[in-house]
Design a protein around this motif. Structure first.
Motif, PDB file in Angstrom:
ATOM      1  N   MET A  65      47.375  70.226 -24.143  1.00  0.00           N
ATOM      2  CA  MET A  65      47.565  71.344 -25.225  1.00  0.00           C
ATOM      3  C   MET A  65      46.219  72.018 -25.466  1.00  0.00           C
ATOM      4  SD  MET A  65      47.923  70.507 -29.434  1.00  0.00           S
ATOM      5  CE  MET A  65      49.723  71.045 -29.678  1.00  0.00           C
ATOM      6  N   GLY A  66      46.234  73.328 -25.704  1.00  0.00           N
ATOM      7  CA  GLY A  66      44.999  74.173 -25.870  1.00  0.00           C
ATOM      8  C   GLY A  66      44.221  73.770 -26.861  1.00  0.00           C
ATOM      9  N   GLY A  67      43.063  73.630 -26.661  1.00  0.00           N
ATOM     10  CA  GLY A  67      41.978  72.823 -27.623  1.00  0.00           C
ATOM     11  C   GLY A  67      41.871  71.820 -27.893  1.00  0.00           C
ATOM     12  N   SER A  68      42.666  70.807 -27.241  1.00  0.00           N
ATOM     13  CA  SER A  68      42.782  69.131 -27.447  1.00  0.00           C
ATOM     14  C   SER A  68      41.755  68.641 -26.633  1.00  0.00           C
ATOM     15  CB  SER A  68      43.941  68.635 -26.941  1.00  0.00           C
ATOM     16  OG  SER A  68      44.342  68.851 -25.666  1.00  0.00           O
ATOM     17  N   LEU A  69      40.797  69.142 -26.218  1.00  0.00           N
ATOM     18  CA  LEU A  69      39.615  68.556 -25.310  1.00  0.00           C
ATOM     19  C   LEU A  69      38.338  69.029 -26.061  1.00  0.00           C
ATOM     20  CD1 LEU A  69      40.781  68.019 -21.728  1.00  0.00           C
ATOM     21  CD2 LEU A  69      40.681  66.423 -23.314  1.00  0.00           C
ATOM     22  N   GLY A  70      38.319  69.831 -27.117  1.00  0.00           N
ATOM     23  CA  GLY A  70      37.141  70.425 -27.575  1.00  0.00           C
ATOM     24  C   GLY A  70      37.612  71.895 -28.195  1.00  0.00           C
ATOM     25  N   HIS A  71      36.761  72.491 -28.754  1.00  0.00           N
ATOM     26  CA  HIS A  71      36.790  73.912 -28.967  1.00  0.00           C
ATOM     27  C   HIS A  71      37.120  74.611 -28.033  1.00  0.00           C
ATOM     28  CE1 HIS A  71      36.555  77.379 -31.749  1.00  0.00           C
ATOM     29  NE2 HIS A  71      35.514  77.772 -30.593  1.00  0.00           N
ATOM     30  N   ASN A  72      38.288  75.246 -27.874  1.00  0.00           N
ATOM     31  CA  ASN A  72      38.725  76.137 -26.683  1.00  0.00           C
ATOM     32  C   ASN A  72      38.857  75.656 -25.435  1.00  0.00           C
ATOM     33  OD1 ASN A  72      39.403  78.101 -28.556  1.00  0.00           O
ATOM     34  ND2 ASN A  72      37.269  79.236 -28.142  1.00  0.00           N
ATOM     35  N   PRO A 105      47.558  69.116 -12.109  1.00  0.00           N
ATOM     36  CA  PRO A 105      47.935  67.606 -11.264  1.00  0.00           C
ATOM     37  C   PRO A 105      47.437  66.271 -11.950  1.00  0.00           C
ATOM     38  CG  PRO A 105      47.188  69.367  -9.756  1.00  0.00           C
ATOM     39  CD  PRO A 105      46.989  69.901 -10.970  1.00  0.00           C
ATOM     40  N   ALA A 106      48.139  65.163 -11.902  1.00  0.00           N
ATOM     41  CA  ALA A 106      47.634  64.348 -12.817  1.00  0.00           C
ATOM     42  C   ALA A 106      46.230  63.637 -12.069  1.00  0.00           C
ATOM     43  CB  ALA A 106      48.494  63.188 -12.746  1.00  0.00           C
ATOM     44  N   ASN A 107      45.822  63.941 -11.095  1.00  0.00           N
ATOM     45  CA  ASN A 107      44.503  63.548 -10.551  1.00  0.00           C
ATOM     46  C   ASN A 107      43.613  64.484 -10.573  1.00  0.00           C
ATOM     47  OD1 ASN A 107      43.586  61.044  -9.190  1.00  0.00           O
ATOM     48  ND2 ASN A 107      43.094  62.417  -7.520  1.00  0.00           N
ATOM     49  N   GLN A 108      43.807  65.662 -11.161  1.00  0.00           N
ATOM     50  CA  GLN A 108      42.516  66.564 -11.249  1.00  0.00           C
ATOM     51  C   GLN A 108      41.684  66.018 -12.133  1.00  0.00           C
ATOM     52  OE1 GLN A 108      42.146  69.504  -9.548  1.00  0.00           O
ATOM     53  NE2 GLN A 108      40.130  69.236 -10.460  1.00  0.00           N
ATOM     54  N   HIS A 109      40.289  65.826 -11.386  1.00  0.00           N
ATOM     55  CA  HIS A 109      39.375  65.270 -12.396  1.00  0.00           C
ATOM     56  C   HIS A 109      38.684  66.369 -13.150  1.00  0.00           C
ATOM     57  CE1 HIS A 109      39.888  62.033  -9.598  1.00  0.00           C
ATOM     58  NE2 HIS A 109      38.938  61.435 -10.361  1.00  0.00           N
ATOM     59  N   ILE A 110      38.542  66.016 -14.759  1.00  0.00           N
ATOM     60  CA  ILE A 110      37.864  66.819 -15.491  1.00  0.00           C
ATOM     61  C   ILE A 110      36.690  66.355 -16.004  1.00  0.00           C
ATOM     62  CG2 ILE A 110      38.258  67.678 -17.984  1.00  0.00           C
ATOM     63  CD1 ILE A 110      41.446  67.165 -17.466  1.00  0.00           C
ATOM     64  N   LEU A 111      35.451  66.998 -16.050  1.00  0.00           N
ATOM     65  CA  LEU A 111      34.372  66.577 -16.619  1.00  0.00           C
ATOM     66  C   LEU A 111      34.362  66.302 -18.343  1.00  0.00           C
ATOM     67  CD1 LEU A 111      31.337  65.973 -16.033  1.00  0.00           C
ATOM     68  CD2 LEU A 111      30.781  68.279 -16.245  1.00  0.00           C
ATOM     69  N   LEU A 112      34.084  65.319 -18.722  1.00  0.00           N
ATOM     70  CA  LEU A 112      34.068  64.967 -20.073  1.00  0.00           C
ATOM     71  C   LEU A 112      32.501  64.741 -20.604  1.00  0.00           C
ATOM     72  CD1 LEU A 112      36.994  62.171 -20.016  1.00  0.00           C
ATOM     73  CD2 LEU A 112      37.218  64.780 -20.468  1.00  0.00           C
ATOM     74  N   ARG A 113      32.333  65.428 -21.510  1.00  0.00           N
ATOM     75  CA  ARG A 113      31.076  65.407 -22.037  1.00  0.00           C
ATOM     76  C   ARG A 113      31.192  65.104 -23.757  1.00  0.00           C
ATOM     77  NH1 ARG A 113      27.825  70.089 -21.396  1.00  0.00           N
ATOM     78  NH2 ARG A 113      29.711  71.482 -21.564  1.00  0.00           N
ATOM     79  N   ASP A 114      31.965  63.988 -23.984  1.00  0.00           N
ATOM     80  CA  ASP A 114      32.105  63.906 -25.539  1.00  0.00           C
ATOM     81  C   ASP A 114      32.461  62.131 -25.538  1.00  0.00           C
ATOM     82  OD1 ASP A 114      34.716  63.570 -24.587  1.00  0.00           O
ATOM     83  OD2 ASP A 114      35.306  65.152 -25.859  1.00  0.00           O
ATOM     84  N   PRO A 118      27.410  59.138 -21.031  1.00  0.00           N
ATOM     85  CA  PRO A 118      27.626  60.548 -21.814  1.00  0.00           C
ATOM     86  C   PRO A 118      28.525  61.559 -21.297  1.00  0.00           C
ATOM     87  CG  PRO A 118      25.190  60.277 -20.833  1.00  0.00           C
ATOM     88  CD  PRO A 118      26.133  59.022 -20.734  1.00  0.00           C
ATOM     89  N   GLN A 119      28.537  61.299 -19.990  1.00  0.00           N
ATOM     90  CA  GLN A 119      29.440  62.243 -19.453  1.00  0.00           C
ATOM     91  C   GLN A 119      30.136  61.883 -18.087  1.00  0.00           C
ATOM     92  OE1 GLN A 119      27.216  65.762 -18.066  1.00  0.00           O
ATOM     93  NE2 GLN A 119      25.838  64.609 -16.870  1.00  0.00           N
ATOM     94  N   ALA A 120      31.375  61.974 -17.781  1.00  0.00           N
ATOM     95  CA  ALA A 120      32.034  61.367 -16.586  1.00  0.00           C
ATOM     96  C   ALA A 120      33.384  62.301 -16.309  1.00  0.00           C
ATOM     97  CB  ALA A 120      32.670  59.970 -17.352  1.00  0.00           C
ATOM     98  N   PHE A 121      33.601  61.949 -15.102  1.00  0.00           N
ATOM     99  CA  PHE A 121      34.863  62.699 -14.479  1.00  0.00           C
ATOM    100  C   PHE A 121      35.736  61.489 -14.830  1.00  0.00           C
ATOM    101  CE2 PHE A 121      34.018  66.606 -12.477  1.00  0.00           C
ATOM    102  CZ  PHE A 121      32.877  66.266 -11.949  1.00  0.00           C
ATOM    103  N   ALA A 122      37.254  62.210 -15.146  1.00  0.00           N
ATOM    104  CA  ALA A 122      38.238  61.485 -15.388  1.00  0.00           C
ATOM    105  C   ALA A 122      39.538  62.252 -14.757  1.00  0.00           C
ATOM    106  CB  ALA A 122      38.476  61.187 -16.841  1.00  0.00           C
ATOM    107  N   PRO A 123      40.477  61.599 -14.346  1.00  0.00           N
ATOM    108  CA  PRO A 123      41.636  62.377 -13.795  1.00  0.00           C
ATOM    109  C   PRO A 123      42.560  62.709 -15.198  1.00  0.00           C
ATOM    110  CG  PRO A 123      41.774  59.808 -13.374  1.00  0.00           C
ATOM    111  CD  PRO A 123      40.422  60.182 -13.685  1.00  0.00           C
ATOM    112  N   ALA A 124      43.113  63.798 -15.003  1.00  0.00           N
ATOM    113  CA  ALA A 124      43.955  64.064 -16.120  1.00  0.00           C
ATOM    114  C   ALA A 124      44.787  63.107 -16.663  1.00  0.00           C
ATOM    115  CB  ALA A 124      44.644  65.414 -16.011  1.00  0.00           C
ATOM    116  N   ALA A 125      45.476  62.354 -15.926  1.00  0.00           N
ATOM    117  CA  ALA A 125      46.335  61.192 -16.318  1.00  0.00           C
ATOM    118  C   ALA A 125      45.650  60.304 -17.003  1.00  0.00           C
ATOM    119  CB  ALA A 125      47.022  60.626 -15.190  1.00  0.00           C
TER     120      ALA A 125
END
Length: 161
Positions: free
Chosen positions: A71-78, A87-96, A106-113
């Motif tokens: 959902m739009g905005g669900s991983l932070g502002h915008n 794709p479930a395995n697309q890696h997203i950089l998280l910094r929260d 403090p930051q990590a790659f995680a697959p969308a799943a």
């Protein structure tokens, strides 16, 4: 030099480690945001890790793979800019807080799943999609749909055995 943890990848039955960007995904380039399907070799793409990288090749691959709806905005502002399918395995950089919760860093790659919560981030099931795979000289973190997503050269991507 940036050190980023990686949470375990998700395997799919049709294609292990399927990643890439679906039609309509907007990639940030020096020319502005461009739908991935309009990119061509030689385009200059803005990256988090190196500022800019030249796109060497782009390949469209049709496959069936597990997908995740965010959902739009669900991983932070915008973040993402709007509702997004990937794709479930697309890696997203998280910094929260999610990076701390999933990887203790403090930051990590995680697959969308790994982020599926059933409400704001949902398993979208297995779908037949066309994924655009971008090739650069080195791994990069790209700005796609307002998210920071991993993009690795073909020779370092893992494929099903």
């Amino acid at each position: 030099m940036m050190t980023i943890q990686t949470v375990n990848a998700v395997e799919t039955q049709t294609l292990a480690n399927a990643d890439g960007f679906i039609v309509g995904s907007t990639v940030l380039t020096l020319e502005g945001e461009m739908p991935v399907e309009f990119l061509t070799p030689g385009d200059r793409v803005i990256t988090r890790d190196s500022g800019m990288a030249v796109l060497l090749a782009i390949e469209a691959v049709e496959l069936e793979t597990d997908m995740v709806w965010i959902m739009g905005g669900s991983l932070g502002h915008n973040k993402p800019d709007a509702d997004t399918l990937m794709p479930a395995n697309q890696h997203i950089l998280l910094r929260d807080w999610r990076a701390e919760a999933l990887a203790g860093a403090p930051q990590a790659f995680a697959p969308a799943a790994a982020l599926v919560d059933g409400e704001f981030i949902r398993d979208a099931g297995r779908k037949e999609v066309t994924l655009y795979k971008l090739t650069f000289e080195a791994p990069h973190i790209l700005y796609v749909d307002g998210l920071e997503l991993s993009c690795e050269p073909k020779e370092t991507q893992k494929h099903a055995a």
